[in-house]
Design a protein around this motif. Structure first.
Motif, short mmCIF file in Angstrom:
data_model
loop_
_atom_site.label_atom_id
_atom_site.label_comp_id
_atom_site.label_asym_id
_atom_site.label_seq_id
_atom_site.Cartn_x
_atom_site.Cartn_y
_atom_site.Cartn_z
N ARG A 166 -6.79 -0.16 -1.73
CA ARG A 166 -6.29 -1.38 -1.07
C ARG A 166 -6.60 -2.64 -1.86
O ARG A 166 -5.77 -3.54 -1.96
N GLN A 186 -3.10 7.29 0.80
CA GLN A 186 -4.23 6.76 1.55
C GLN A 186 -5.43 7.70 1.44
O GLN A 186 -5.31 8.90 1.69
N LEU A 199 0.83 -1.19 0.00
CA LEU A 199 0.00 0.00 0.00
C LEU A 199 0.88 1.25 0.00
O LEU A 199 1.87 1.33 0.72
N ASP A 200 0.48 2.22 -0.79
CA ASP A 200 1.16 3.51 -0.82
C ASP A 200 0.48 4.41 0.21
O ASP A 200 -0.57 5.01 -0.05
N TRP A 201 1.08 4.48 1.39
CA TRP A 201 0.45 5.22 2.48
C TRP A 201 0.40 6.72 2.20
O TRP A 201 -0.39 7.44 2.83
N ASN A 202 1.20 7.19 1.27
CA ASN A 202 1.13 8.60 0.91
C ASN A 202 -0.14 8.92 0.10
O ASN A 202 -0.48 10.09 -0.06
N MET A 206 -0.83 6.52 11.90
CA MET A 206 -0.97 7.53 10.86
C MET A 206 -2.03 8.55 11.29
O MET A 206 -1.71 9.61 11.81
N SER A 232 -4.15 5.47 15.92
CA SER A 232 -3.40 4.85 14.84
C SER A 232 -2.10 5.60 14.66
O SER A 232 -1.99 6.80 15.01
#
Length: 508
Positions: free
Chosen positions: A175, A35, A30-33, A91, A89
């Protein structure tokens, strides 16, 4: 474009199946940038604060007609999709809602459309879960446009309010990639299940409308159709107004069946399938010619199988359904099971609330809530630990109210594997599979049936969720599984496409 033997709905389903040989290749980090944010914000519009009408200190004034009206609407929206918890969390904080969502991604948005009432002017409203408020972002009368989009559906003739649920596709696709389309409609089904029950708690009746011209509704709500699309319309009949007590209308209309389509690259399949399942504004949608599937008997009656009656006393939800409202707001998906057994009476109670709504009319619930076409959905139950019931796989016959055994075996090890190694499948006492004959369903409703099937399965899954939580059991839905192996291992007929899995057991 080449002619295919399978429709686009069938093609999409086959393309998005998980297989042991390819699932690793399909899995991506996953590319958390990137999200997605699970809320939609409106910078302009008039805000209507709904919080005062659910706060205990203000309930003393709820007998006043104006306050009562607002309290009913406030509770309906809060029990449908309101924020019920905040989890820390690394993030950003995770906000849980009344309706469950795969991966906590919450692709659904909820809009309210008013024809115009003394308390809620005509126009478009966005429900804002994070503040429990309504934003009036368009003040013009749009009810006639809604009726046109829904092909003059009878439920919109006498009602003054309607809910429209939409999906922001990227929230799930971030996702789950192309398979996210399945989860979007399962999540919408959860939400529709909540709306149905929240209506009953607040003297409304939810009239479900799945047949509408997508383009008109999208434009009506000022949506960017590439990013967000209308999924379901729900007319809200006020049961305290005698003129709004009317008969049920048609919930599902067919779309075309597309067999001419090009090669669709991965990553574009979700969007292509959604466009292919739309109903065009100029479609000849004559609801009088639509006949839902009907049968006096259950689909499968396997010869010489063990048959276990499931009729039982209904769950008692308490005075004024107080237990149901508390359960909706405290519902959580179980993360781990102990492996301990359920009782056969507990399993019967779960099946009764989910599939036998007529048993709950005396408690104030709808005896026949709206689905799109529930006769297209079949249910199989893998029993690993239910005291008083032999291990194995059973077909649940809702009309006969009995479980019919089709395989004799404890499937814990296989369920662990089939559910992609999730311990929920291994440690659950019972695992329910919702399936559908996709080829037959497409023949009746066109490719749009893919939406209907998943929303109906999610709706059933939400009723299972709530019944299990009320009985102090654990419950969790699973949308990721090895599709074809489920049928092979459990003995489910090959033509039955697995739509959804719900695990039930004792919480660890």
């Amino acid at each position: 474009m080449p002619e295919h033997h399978k429709s686009i709905a069938q093609h999409y389903h086959d393309r998005t199946k998980y297989h042991p040989e390819t699932i690793t290749a399909k899995s991506q980090g996953l590319d958390w940038n990137k999200q997605p944010v699970p809320f939609k914000d409106y910078k302009i519009g008039t805000s209507y604060d709904l919080k005062p009408y659910i706060q205990e200190e203000n309930l003393a004034f709820s007998d006043e007609p104006v306050a009562l009206w607002w309290r009913r609407l406030s509770r309906l929206l809060f029990c449908s999709y309101g924020l019920t918890a905040k989890l820390p969390s690394m993030m950003n904080p995770i906000y849980l809602r009344a309706a469950p969502s795969a991966g906590g991604l919450y692709p659904a948005e909820v809009y309210l459309i008013s024809r115009g009432t003394p308390l809620l002017p005509a126009g478009l409203y966005s429900y804002q879960p994070q503040t429990h408020s309504l934003i009036h972002f368009w003040e013009n009368d749009v009810w006639q446009s809604l009726q046109t989009a829904c092909f003059a559906h009878s439920a919109l003739e006498k009602t003054n309010l309607a809910i429209v649920t939409t999906a922001v596709f990227y929230r799930s696709a971030w996702r789950y990639q192309d398979r996210a389309y399945r989860r979007i409609f399962l999540d919408t089904g959860h939400l529709l299940g909540n709306i149905e029950l929240a209506c009953a708690l607040n003297d409304y009746r939810a009239h479900l409308i799945g047949g509408f011209a997508d383009e008109i509704v999208n434009q009506l709500l000022y949506l960017d159709a590439q990013q967000e699309g209308a999924i379901a319309v729900v007319a809200l009949a006020d049961l305290l107004d005698v003129q709004q007590n009317f008969s049920v209308g048609i919930t599902a209309l067919p779309s075309t069946t597309q067999t001419n389509y090009p090669h669709i690259p991965d990553g574009e399949l979700l969007g292509y399938c959604h466009r292919a399942t739309q109903i065009e504004p100029d479609a000849e949608a004559d609801s009088s010619e639509v006949t839902p599937t009907t049968s006096l008997e259950d689909k499968y009656n396997f010869p010489f199988c063990l048959k276990v009656p499931t009729a039982t006393a209904p769950i008692d939800w308490g005075l004024n359904l107080e237990g149901l409202e508390r359960t909706i707001l405290r519902r959580r998906s179980t993360r781990a099971y102990s492996g301990a057994d359920l009782t056969v009476d507990e399993l019967k109670a779960l099946l009764d609330f989910t599939y036998q709504p007529q048993n709950y009319i005396e408690q104030g619930l709808d005896e026949a809530p709206d689905y799109f076409d529930l006769n297209l959905i079949e249910t199989f139950v893998a029993v690993s630990g239910v005291s008083g019931l032999e291990e194995g796989c059973y077909y649940y016959a809702p009309k006969a109210q009995e479980l019919r055994q089709i395989r004799f075996k404890n499937f814990r090890r296989e369920l662990h594997y089939l559910c992609l190694g999730q311990e929920l499948g291994r440690d659950a006492a019972a695992v329910l599979f919702h399936t559908a004959d996709l080829k037959t369903a497409v023949t009746q409703y066109g490719d749009r049936v893919y939406r209907y099937l998943h929303m109906d399965a999610g709706h059933l899954g939400q009723r299972l969720n709530l019944a299990a939580i009320y009985l102090n059991l654990g419950v969790s839905g699973i949308g990721g599984f090895f599709d074809d192996l489920v049928n092979e291992v459990l003995g489910i007929p090959a033509e039955e496409a697995v739509i959804y899995i719900t695990t039930i057991g004792r919480q660890r």
